[in-house]
Write an enzyme that holds these catalytic residues in place. Structure first.
Site, PDB file in Angstrom:
ATOM      1  N   LYS A  22      24.858 -44.323  13.788  1.00 36.13           N
ATOM      2  CA  LYS A  22      26.106 -45.097  13.876  1.00 36.13           C
ATOM      3  C   LYS A  22      27.324 -44.197  13.680  1.00 36.13           C
ATOM      4  O   LYS A  22      28.292 -44.266  14.439  1.00 36.13           O
ATOM      5  CB  LYS A  22      26.115 -46.194  12.802  1.00 36.13           C
ATOM      6  CG  LYS A  22      27.466 -46.857  12.609  1.00 36.13           C
ATOM      7  CD  LYS A  22      27.451 -47.932  11.540  1.00 36.13           C
ATOM      8  CE  LYS A  22      27.680 -47.446  10.142  1.00 36.13           C
ATOM      9  NZ  LYS A  22      29.085 -47.158   9.778  1.00 36.13           N
ATOM     10  N   ASN A  23      27.269 -43.343  12.651  1.00 34.24           N
ATOM     11  CA  ASN A  23      28.470 -42.579  12.287  1.00 34.24           C
ATOM     12  C   ASN A  23      28.731 -41.372  13.187  1.00 34.24           C
ATOM     13  O   ASN A  23      29.716 -40.670  13.010  1.00 34.24           O
ATOM     14  CB  ASN A  23      28.414 -42.169  10.805  1.00 34.24           C
ATOM     15  CG  ASN A  23      28.652 -43.373   9.908  1.00 34.24           C
ATOM     16  OD1 ASN A  23      29.044 -44.441  10.390  1.00 34.24           O
ATOM     17  ND2 ASN A  23      28.415 -43.216   8.626  1.00 34.24           N
ATOM     18  N   ARG A 102      37.158 -49.764   9.805  1.00 30.58           N
ATOM     19  CA  ARG A 102      38.077 -48.692   9.409  1.00 30.58           C
ATOM     20  C   ARG A 102      38.062 -47.504  10.359  1.00 30.58           C
ATOM     21  O   ARG A 102      39.083 -46.869  10.599  1.00 30.58           O
ATOM     22  CB  ARG A 102      37.706 -48.186   8.021  1.00 30.58           C
ATOM     23  CG  ARG A 102      37.829 -49.194   6.945  1.00 30.58           C
ATOM     24  CD  ARG A 102      37.510 -48.534   5.628  1.00 30.58           C
ATOM     25  NE  ARG A 102      38.478 -47.483   5.354  1.00 30.58           N
ATOM     26  CZ  ARG A 102      39.621 -47.670   4.732  1.00 30.58           C
ATOM     27  NH1 ARG A 102      39.954 -48.861   4.307  1.00 30.58           N
ATOM     28  NH2 ARG A 102      40.442 -46.660   4.537  1.00 30.58           N
ATOM     29  N   CYS A 126      39.287 -51.612   0.843  1.00 33.91           N
ATOM     30  CA  CYS A 126      37.893 -51.598   1.293  1.00 33.91           C
ATOM     31  C   CYS A 126      36.989 -51.904   0.109  1.00 33.91           C
ATOM     32  O   CYS A 126      37.336 -51.622  -1.043  1.00 33.91           O
ATOM     33  CB  CYS A 126      37.594 -50.214   1.860  1.00 33.91           C
ATOM     34  SG  CYS A 126      35.883 -49.955   2.275  1.00 33.91           S
ATOM     35  N   ARG A 131      39.983 -45.745  -0.379  1.00 32.38           N
ATOM     36  CA  ARG A 131      39.886 -45.137   0.943  1.00 32.38           C
ATOM     37  C   ARG A 131      41.243 -44.955   1.645  1.00 32.38           C
ATOM     38  O   ARG A 131      41.489 -45.541   2.724  1.00 32.38           O
ATOM     39  CB  ARG A 131      38.920 -45.924   1.831  1.00 32.38           C
ATOM     40  CG  ARG A 131      37.526 -45.984   1.237  1.00 32.38           C
ATOM     41  CD  ARG A 131      36.526 -46.621   2.145  1.00 32.38           C
ATOM     42  NE  ARG A 131      36.089 -45.733   3.218  1.00 32.38           N
ATOM     43  CZ  ARG A 131      35.252 -46.094   4.169  1.00 32.38           C
ATOM     44  NH1 ARG A 131      34.770 -47.317   4.195  1.00 32.38           N
ATOM     45  NH2 ARG A 131      34.890 -45.245   5.116  1.00 32.38           N
ATOM     46  N   PRO A 132      42.099 -44.128   1.087  1.00 37.13           N
ATOM     47  CA  PRO A 132      43.377 -43.853   1.764  1.00 37.13           C
ATOM     48  C   PRO A 132      43.175 -43.026   3.032  1.00 37.13           C
ATOM     49  O   PRO A 132      42.087 -42.499   3.268  1.00 37.13           O
ATOM     50  CB  PRO A 132      44.170 -43.051   0.724  1.00 37.13           C
ATOM     51  CG  PRO A 132      43.151 -42.456  -0.180  1.00 37.13           C
ATOM     52  CD  PRO A 132      41.951 -43.363  -0.163  1.00 37.13           C
ATOM     53  N   VAL A 133      44.228 -42.896   3.847  1.00 38.80           N
ATOM     54  CA  VAL A 133      44.143 -42.082   5.072  1.00 38.80           C
ATOM     55  C   VAL A 133      45.185 -40.957   5.052  1.00 38.80           C
ATOM     56  O   VAL A 133      45.555 -40.425   6.081  1.00 38.80           O
ATOM     57  CB  VAL A 133      44.304 -42.958   6.351  1.00 38.80           C
ATOM     58  CG1 VAL A 133      43.084 -43.810   6.587  1.00 38.80           C
ATOM     59  CG2 VAL A 133      45.565 -43.810   6.284  1.00 38.80           C
ATOM     60  N   ASP A 134      45.647 -40.598   3.833  1.00 41.68           N
ATOM     61  CA  ASP A 134      46.702 -39.584   3.719  1.00 41.68           C
ATOM     62  C   ASP A 134      46.292 -38.225   4.308  1.00 41.68           C
ATOM     63  O   ASP A 134      47.108 -37.530   4.911  1.00 41.68           O
ATOM     64  CB  ASP A 134      47.153 -39.423   2.254  1.00 41.68           C
ATOM     65  CG  ASP A 134      46.004 -39.240   1.282  1.00 41.68           C
ATOM     66  OD1 ASP A 134      44.860 -39.642   1.610  1.00 41.68           O
ATOM     67  OD2 ASP A 134      46.227 -38.697   0.185  1.00 41.68           O
ATOM     68  N   ASP A 316      25.995 -42.574   1.237  1.00 41.32           N
ATOM     69  CA  ASP A 316      25.481 -43.685   2.045  1.00 41.32           C
ATOM     70  C   ASP A 316      24.011 -44.005   1.740  1.00 41.32           C
ATOM     71  O   ASP A 316      23.464 -44.966   2.285  1.00 41.32           O
ATOM     72  CB  ASP A 316      25.646 -43.387   3.541  1.00 41.32           C
ATOM     73  CG  ASP A 316      27.100 -43.421   3.975  1.00 41.32           C
ATOM     74  OD1 ASP A 316      27.947 -43.867   3.188  1.00 41.32           O
ATOM     75  OD2 ASP A 316      27.390 -42.993   5.110  1.00 41.32           O
ATOM     76  N   ARG A 408      25.899 -54.545  11.031  1.00 39.95           N
ATOM     77  CA  ARG A 408      26.890 -53.522  11.389  1.00 39.95           C
ATOM     78  C   ARG A 408      26.229 -52.151  11.518  1.00 39.95           C
ATOM     79  O   ARG A 408      26.688 -51.324  12.290  1.00 39.95           O
ATOM     80  CB  ARG A 408      27.974 -53.432  10.303  1.00 39.95           C
ATOM     81  CG  ARG A 408      28.816 -54.666  10.189  1.00 39.95           C
ATOM     82  CD  ARG A 408      29.962 -54.427   9.264  1.00 39.95           C
ATOM     83  NE  ARG A 408      30.855 -53.403   9.825  1.00 39.95           N
ATOM     84  CZ  ARG A 408      32.032 -53.083   9.328  1.00 39.95           C
ATOM     85  NH1 ARG A 408      32.479 -53.695   8.258  1.00 39.95           N
ATOM     86  NH2 ARG A 408      32.769 -52.152   9.890  1.00 39.95           N
TER      87      ARG A 408
HETATM   88  C1  EPZ Z   1      32.697 -41.541   6.551  1.00 38.09           C
HETATM   89  O1  EPZ Z   1      33.778 -42.307   6.070  1.00 38.09           O
HETATM   90  C2  EPZ Z   1      31.599 -42.511   6.930  1.00 38.09           C
HETATM   91  N1  EPZ Z   1      32.062 -43.417   7.970  1.00 38.09           N
HETATM   92  C3  EPZ Z   1      31.157 -43.287   5.688  1.00 38.09           C
HETATM   93  O2  EPZ Z   1      30.072 -44.125   6.044  1.00 38.09           O
HETATM   94  C4  EPZ Z   1      30.684 -42.291   4.614  1.00 38.09           C
HETATM   95  O3  EPZ Z   1      30.348 -42.993   3.434  1.00 38.09           O
HETATM   96  C5  EPZ Z   1      31.775 -41.277   4.340  1.00 38.09           C
HETATM   97  O4  EPZ Z   1      32.210 -40.623   5.559  1.00 38.09           O
HETATM   98  C6  EPZ Z   1      31.343 -40.182   3.362  1.00 38.09           C
HETATM   99  O5  EPZ Z   1      30.214 -39.522   3.875  1.00 38.09           O
HETATM  100  C7  EPZ Z   1      31.895 -43.079   9.249  1.00 38.09           C
HETATM  101  O6  EPZ Z   1      31.460 -41.993   9.596  1.00 38.09           O
HETATM  102  C8  EPZ Z   1      32.273 -44.091  10.278  1.00 38.09           C
HETATM  103  P1  EPZ Z   1      35.737 -39.598   3.975  1.00 38.09           P
HETATM  104  P2  EPZ Z   1      35.212 -41.652   5.879  1.00 38.09           P
HETATM  105  O7  EPZ Z   1      37.056 -39.425   4.624  1.00 38.09           O
HETATM  106  O8  EPZ Z   1      35.419 -40.629   6.918  1.00 38.09           O
HETATM  107  C9  EPZ Z   1      38.808 -39.686   0.257  1.00 38.09           C
HETATM  108  C10 EPZ Z   1      28.807 -46.131   6.033  1.00 38.09           C
HETATM  109  O9  EPZ Z   1      28.251 -46.826   5.155  1.00 38.09           O
HETATM  110  N2  EPZ Z   1      39.892 -39.626   1.255  1.00 38.09           N
HETATM  111  O10 EPZ Z   1      34.746 -38.486   4.080  1.00 38.09           O
HETATM  112  O11 EPZ Z   1      36.189 -42.755   5.771  1.00 38.09           O
HETATM  113  C11 EPZ Z   1      38.035 -41.019   0.360  1.00 38.09           C
HETATM  114  O12 EPZ Z   1      38.685 -42.053  -0.316  1.00 38.09           O
HETATM  115  C12 EPZ Z   1      30.196 -45.545   5.829  1.00 38.09           C
HETATM  116  O13 EPZ Z   1      28.302 -45.903   7.140  1.00 38.09           O
HETATM  117  C13 EPZ Z   1      41.214 -39.556   0.814  1.00 38.09           C
HETATM  118  O14 EPZ Z   1      41.492 -39.547  -0.385  1.00 38.09           O
HETATM  119  O15 EPZ Z   1      35.040 -40.947   4.452  1.00 38.09           O
HETATM  120  C14 EPZ Z   1      36.709 -40.616  -0.256  1.00 38.09           C
HETATM  121  O16 EPZ Z   1      36.804 -40.633  -1.654  1.00 38.09           O
HETATM  122  C15 EPZ Z   1      30.918 -46.067   4.644  1.00 38.09           C
HETATM  123  N3  EPZ Z   1      42.201 -39.509   1.767  1.00 38.09           N
HETATM  124  C16 EPZ Z   1      36.512 -39.169   0.222  1.00 38.09           C
HETATM  125  O17 EPZ Z   1      37.829 -38.707   0.556  1.00 38.09           O
HETATM  126  C17 EPZ Z   1      41.913 -39.503   3.107  1.00 38.09           C
HETATM  127  O18 EPZ Z   1      42.865 -39.459   3.897  1.00 38.09           O
HETATM  128  C18 EPZ Z   1      35.614 -38.981   1.416  1.00 38.09           C
HETATM  129  O19 EPZ Z   1      35.975 -39.908   2.424  1.00 38.09           O
HETATM  130  C19 EPZ Z   1      40.582 -39.565   3.529  1.00 38.09           C
HETATM  131  C20 EPZ Z   1      39.571 -39.619   2.581  1.00 38.09           C
END
Ligand code: EPZ
Length: 429
Positions: A22-23, A102, A126, A131-134, A316, A408
């Site tokens: 999926k991812n 997301r 979430c 889960r910010p996007v900064d 995950d 999902r």
């Molecule tokens: C991906 O999410 C996956 N989603 C998630 O899978 C997975 O849990 C995650 O990576 C970690 O492996 C997909 O691939 C579609 P991150 P993503 O950015 O990219 C922080 C599932 O169950 N962060 O690696 O959103 C964030 O809050 C899902 O299939 C910021 O602070 O995760 C977290 O603590 C759920 N600011 C850490 O970084 C940002 O701008 C890692 O998040 C971005 C992230």
């Protein structure tokens, strides 16, 4: 709303085919926005999230057609998508769609890279963390995009195109790394991404982009280099197998007992999890068809684990491992360092008789002799599937509510498990 009914206590024997990841599928579909030509994706799982992303891309003018079945193909084969973003008619990703999934926020990067602008809703909160996007916004700014937040939307502009740059992520981020790679592929000049995510799905997406004409190197390491190109072409790519689905069924067998071949699974995609399961007493045997997982009457030893980015133990699989450890002989500890709120399954596992104590990011799981079925529900897909795993070993009946979470991310879950002897069925309505 559908529910799933499980009667615990039956071992699992046979073969479970592992679907495409999926991812990886989601960012691969989003990468189609980078080219006017058709991107063909094979081994795409039939999941609610894939269908939803199809709708979201459709809103931008992307045509997605599902290839017909070939002779001898069954539901165990993934589907083939032909994705054409020849005409992007809208560069806005609206709130109603982005809040449903997301990952659709990631359209920001290819839209700005190709069209010079995008207006993408901020995803909001979430169930598993803030889960910010900064970091994603920072990456786009480093590449020269001008960004404003307006009425809940990220409005990004780069009328003269993006420019290669250095991007240093303060924390490893999968979405941030996908964003940086996609945007940098069409930027003018070279981009260096430091502290990049090393997840196999990043490597898969970059492999596909390279087939499309991108020049990306260093994926699978913490330093990725992207030399921008003027345009990308179409390509054909087969999605890699889902390591989280693999680990989930491995833990299901470890929980229920039995002997299962996880067909198409690749051990190197989840070595840390497999090593841990082996240390706990589960038999793990890589074969040329996949991975065999077996456990007979042997007891499970408790474990100590901390989730972290790849190649460490994945967040995950945290909920699924916790379900398994409820039956270990002794006390296990799981520390969740990726998402601060990813423990919504704990109180549901407790309803089944588990003994779990939470202290901040650390869960202490005291193994119990037996679990007992009960009605349960969860707020995300990995938490939901952990309840399915627990239910496979619980006495009597468990009803898992809110099955749409499972749909999902797990293709035909009840079918795959029931074919191996589990007493599991979907109750409609
Ligand atoms: C991906 O999410 C996956 N989603 C998630 O899978 C997975 O849990 C995650 O990576 C970690 O492996 C997909 O691939 C579609 P991150 P993503 O950015 O990219 C922080 C599932 O169950 N962060 O690696 O959103 C964030 O809050 C899902 O299939 C910021 O602070 O995760 C977290 O603590 C759920 N600011 C850490 O970084 C940002 O701008 C890692 O998040 C971005 C992230």
């Amino acid at each position: 709303m559908d529910r799933i009914r499980i009667i615990g206590g039956r071992p699992l024997n046979g073969t479970i085919p592992i679907s495409g990841a999926k991812n990886a599928t989601l960012p691969l579909m989003i990468a189609s926005l980078l080219t006017k030509e058709t991107l063909i994706l094979d081994n795409v799982p039939r999941l609610a999230d894939v269908a939803l992303l199809q709708r979201i891309l459709g809103n931008h003018g992307v045509d997605v057609t599902v290839g017909g079945k070939r002779a001898g193909e069954t539901a165990d084969h993934g589907q083939t998508l032909h994705i054409s973003a020849a005409h992007i008619v809208d560069t806005t990703a609206p709130y109603e769609l982005v809040t449903k999934m997301r990952a659709s926020f990631w359209v920001l990067a290819p839209l700005v890279a190709r069209m010079g602008q995008a207006r993408v809703s901020l995803p909001g909160g979430c169930a598993i963390g803030t889960r910010p996007v900064d970091f994603l916004i920072m990456a786009m700014e480093r590449l020269g995009a001008q960004i404003e937040i307006d009425a809940g939307y990220v409005v990004a502009k780069a009328p003269k195109g993006l420019k290669g740059s250095e991007i240093v992520f303060p924390k490893v981020t999968v979405g941030g790394t996908h964003t940086a790679i996609m945007a940098a592929s069409l930027a003018d000049g070279t981009t260096v991404i430091e502290n990049a995510a090393r997840e196999p799905e990043i490597v898969d997406v970059a492999d596909c982009l390279n087939k499309m004409g991108a020049r990306i190197s260093g994926t699978g390491t913490g330093r990725i280099v992207v030399e921008g190109v003027a345009g990308l072409n179409g390509a054909r790519h087969s999605v890699l197998p889902d390591r989280i689905e693999t680990g989930t069924y491995a833990m299901a067998v470890a929980m229920a007992g039995g002997d299962i071949l996880l067909q198409n699974a690749r051990p190197e995609l989840l070595q840390t999890a497999l090593d841990l399961m082996q240390a706990s007493g589960v038999q793990v045997t890589p074969t040329n068809q996949g991975i065999r997982i077996a456990r007979n009457e042997s007891e499970l030893a408790p474990i100590e684990v901390t989730t972290a980015p790849f190649p460490a133990f994945p967040t995950d699989l945290q909920a699924q491992l916790m379900a398994l450890m409820t039956r270990a002989r002794g006390t296990s500890h799981i520390v969740e360092t990726v998402f601060e709120n990813r423990f919504m399954h704990v109180q549901e596992l407790v309803r089944l008789g588990a003994r779990i104590h939470l202290e901040g990011e650390r869960a202490t799981i005291e193994g119990v002799e037996r679990l007992k079925g009960a009605p349960v529900m969860a707020t995300d897909l990995r938490a939901s599937v952990s309840l399915v795993i627990a239910a496979l070993a619980a006495e009597g009946e468990t009803i898992v509510n809110r099955v749409y979470h499972l749909d999902r991310g797990f293709e035909r879950l009840e079918d795959k498990l029931s074919r191996c002897g589990a007493a599991i069925e979907r109750l409609s309505g």
